[in-house]
Design a protein around this motif. Structure first.
Motif, PDB file in Angstrom:
ATOM      1  N   LEU A 172      13.362  85.470 -55.664  1.00 35.40           N
ATOM      2  CA  LEU A 172      12.449  84.888 -54.666  1.00 35.40           C
ATOM      3  C   LEU A 172      12.453  83.357 -54.792  1.00 35.40           C
ATOM      4  O   LEU A 172      12.527  82.646 -53.791  1.00 35.40           O
ATOM      5  CB  LEU A 172      11.029  85.445 -54.847  1.00 35.40           C
ATOM      6  N   TRP A 173      12.394  82.872 -56.015  1.00 34.75           N
ATOM      7  CA  TRP A 173      12.404  81.425 -56.221  1.00 34.75           C
ATOM      8  C   TRP A 173      13.766  80.818 -55.858  1.00 34.75           C
ATOM      9  O   TRP A 173      13.838  79.806 -55.169  1.00 34.75           O
ATOM     10  CB  TRP A 173      12.038  81.077 -57.661  1.00 34.75           C
ATOM     11  N   LEU A 174      14.850  81.462 -56.315  1.00 35.44           N
ATOM     12  CA  LEU A 174      16.183  80.913 -56.070  1.00 35.44           C
ATOM     13  C   LEU A 174      16.546  80.912 -54.585  1.00 35.44           C
ATOM     14  O   LEU A 174      17.262  80.032 -54.121  1.00 35.44           O
ATOM     15  CB  LEU A 174      17.239  81.708 -56.855  1.00 35.44           C
ATOM     16  N   GLN A 175      16.034  81.892 -53.848  1.00 37.60           N
ATOM     17  CA  GLN A 175      16.367  82.005 -52.429  1.00 37.60           C
ATOM     18  C   GLN A 175      15.194  81.582 -51.533  1.00 37.60           C
ATOM     19  O   GLN A 175      15.129  81.971 -50.369  1.00 37.60           O
ATOM     20  CB  GLN A 175      16.770  83.453 -52.108  1.00 37.60           C
ATOM     21  N   ARG A 176      14.298  80.777 -52.064  1.00 41.49           N
ATOM     22  CA  ARG A 176      13.061  80.411 -51.357  1.00 41.49           C
ATOM     23  C   ARG A 176      13.308  79.732 -50.009  1.00 41.49           C
ATOM     24  O   ARG A 176      12.527  79.887 -49.090  1.00 41.49           O
ATOM     25  CB  ARG A 176      12.162  79.556 -52.243  1.00 41.49           C
ATOM     26  N   HIS A 177      14.413  78.998 -49.902  1.00 44.91           N
ATOM     27  CA  HIS A 177      14.686  78.293 -48.650  1.00 44.91           C
ATOM     28  C   HIS A 177      15.329  79.212 -47.610  1.00 44.91           C
ATOM     29  O   HIS A 177      15.148  79.008 -46.413  1.00 44.91           O
ATOM     30  CB  HIS A 177      15.592  77.076 -48.897  1.00 44.91           C
ATOM     31  N   ALA A 178      16.071  80.201 -48.062  1.00 40.86           N
ATOM     32  CA  ALA A 178      16.826  81.059 -47.135  1.00 40.86           C
ATOM     33  C   ALA A 178      16.109  82.375 -46.832  1.00 40.86           C
ATOM     34  O   ALA A 178      16.345  82.981 -45.796  1.00 40.86           O
ATOM     35  CB  ALA A 178      18.193  81.365 -47.733  1.00 40.86           C
ATOM     36  N   ARG A 179      15.255  82.828 -47.739  1.00 37.96           N
ATOM     37  CA  ARG A 179      14.614  84.142 -47.615  1.00 37.96           C
ATOM     38  C   ARG A 179      13.661  84.178 -46.429  1.00 37.96           C
ATOM     39  O   ARG A 179      12.761  83.366 -46.313  1.00 37.96           O
ATOM     40  CB  ARG A 179      13.867  84.461 -48.906  1.00 37.96           C
ATOM     41  N   GLN A 180      13.875  85.148 -45.535  1.00 38.61           N
ATOM     42  CA  GLN A 180      12.970  85.354 -44.392  1.00 38.61           C
ATOM     43  C   GLN A 180      12.143  86.604 -44.672  1.00 38.61           C
ATOM     44  O   GLN A 180      12.691  87.675 -44.895  1.00 38.61           O
ATOM     45  CB  GLN A 180      13.765  85.539 -43.091  1.00 38.61           C
TER      46      GLN A 180
END
Length: 194
Positions: A61-69
């Motif tokens: 969740l943290w690593l993909q915080r910018h891309a995660r929808q």
């Protein structure tokens, strides 16, 4: 500031997480970690696996915080993600178990093949030994019949004896082999009826 963050909704925390606010991430983590861990543990009955699944979920969740929808509620998304990871864990375990079983079967078959080869070699040696102990003419008739696949008529013509004498020699040889190899009957049964 922490007091302010603790009053924010999950969606508001998510907006701040996308802005790289570690405090918002820690708040979301503290809200859901125990609940998600309990959910994973209930299904896996393993503290280590449950912990690992929840830690990986939050790390991603943290690593993909910018891309995660996230199209549902944050809580719904997290519970769904844990469920999917638990299912993946079951799949991995099933694959591992199938692999283990296949390896055990392969090993057992290899062991049996080796064992069968040894038994067959011992049996062949015992038969050859018993045949070598037969009287000369009897042994000669037996070898022509069993090793060279000659008919009784052909053997009789080759050796200049009657077919009846050939039959008598074969009967004598087979009787002697039956008696001499009687202790090999379990081995023969094993090889023939596997």
């Amino acid at each position: 500031m922490i007091g302010d963050i603790s009053r924010l909704s999950d969606d508001e925390l998510l907006v701040l997480i996308r802005q790289d606010k570690l405090g918002a991430f820690k708040e979301l983590y503290s809200r859901y970690w125990k609940k998600l861990y309990a959910e994973a543990y209930k299904r896996l009955s393993s503290k280590e696996l449950a912990e690992e699944i929840v830690q990986e979920l939050f790390a991603n969740l943290w690593l993909q915080r910018h891309a995660r929808q996230i199209n549902s509620t944050v809580g719904g998304y997290l519970y769904n993600a844990v469920t999917n990871r638990v299912i993946d864990q079951y799949r991995k375990e099933m694959v591992r178990n199938r692999h283990r079983e296949a390896m055990m079967v392969t090993r057992a078959e290899a062991d049996n093949a080796t064992e069968d080869t040894i038994m067959l070699r011992d049996l062949t040696y015992a038969i050859e030994t018993e045949v070598s102990l037969l009287p000369d003419k009897c042994r000669q008739v037996y070898e022509l019949s069993r090793n060279e696949y000659k008919s009784n008529k052909e053997i009789a013509l080759m050796l200049g004896i009657s077919e009846k004498t050939v039959e008598n020699h074969l009967s004598k040889a087979l009787k002697r082999l039956r008696v001499g190899l009687s202790h090999y009957l379990p081995v023969i049964a094993l090889i023939l009826f596997k």
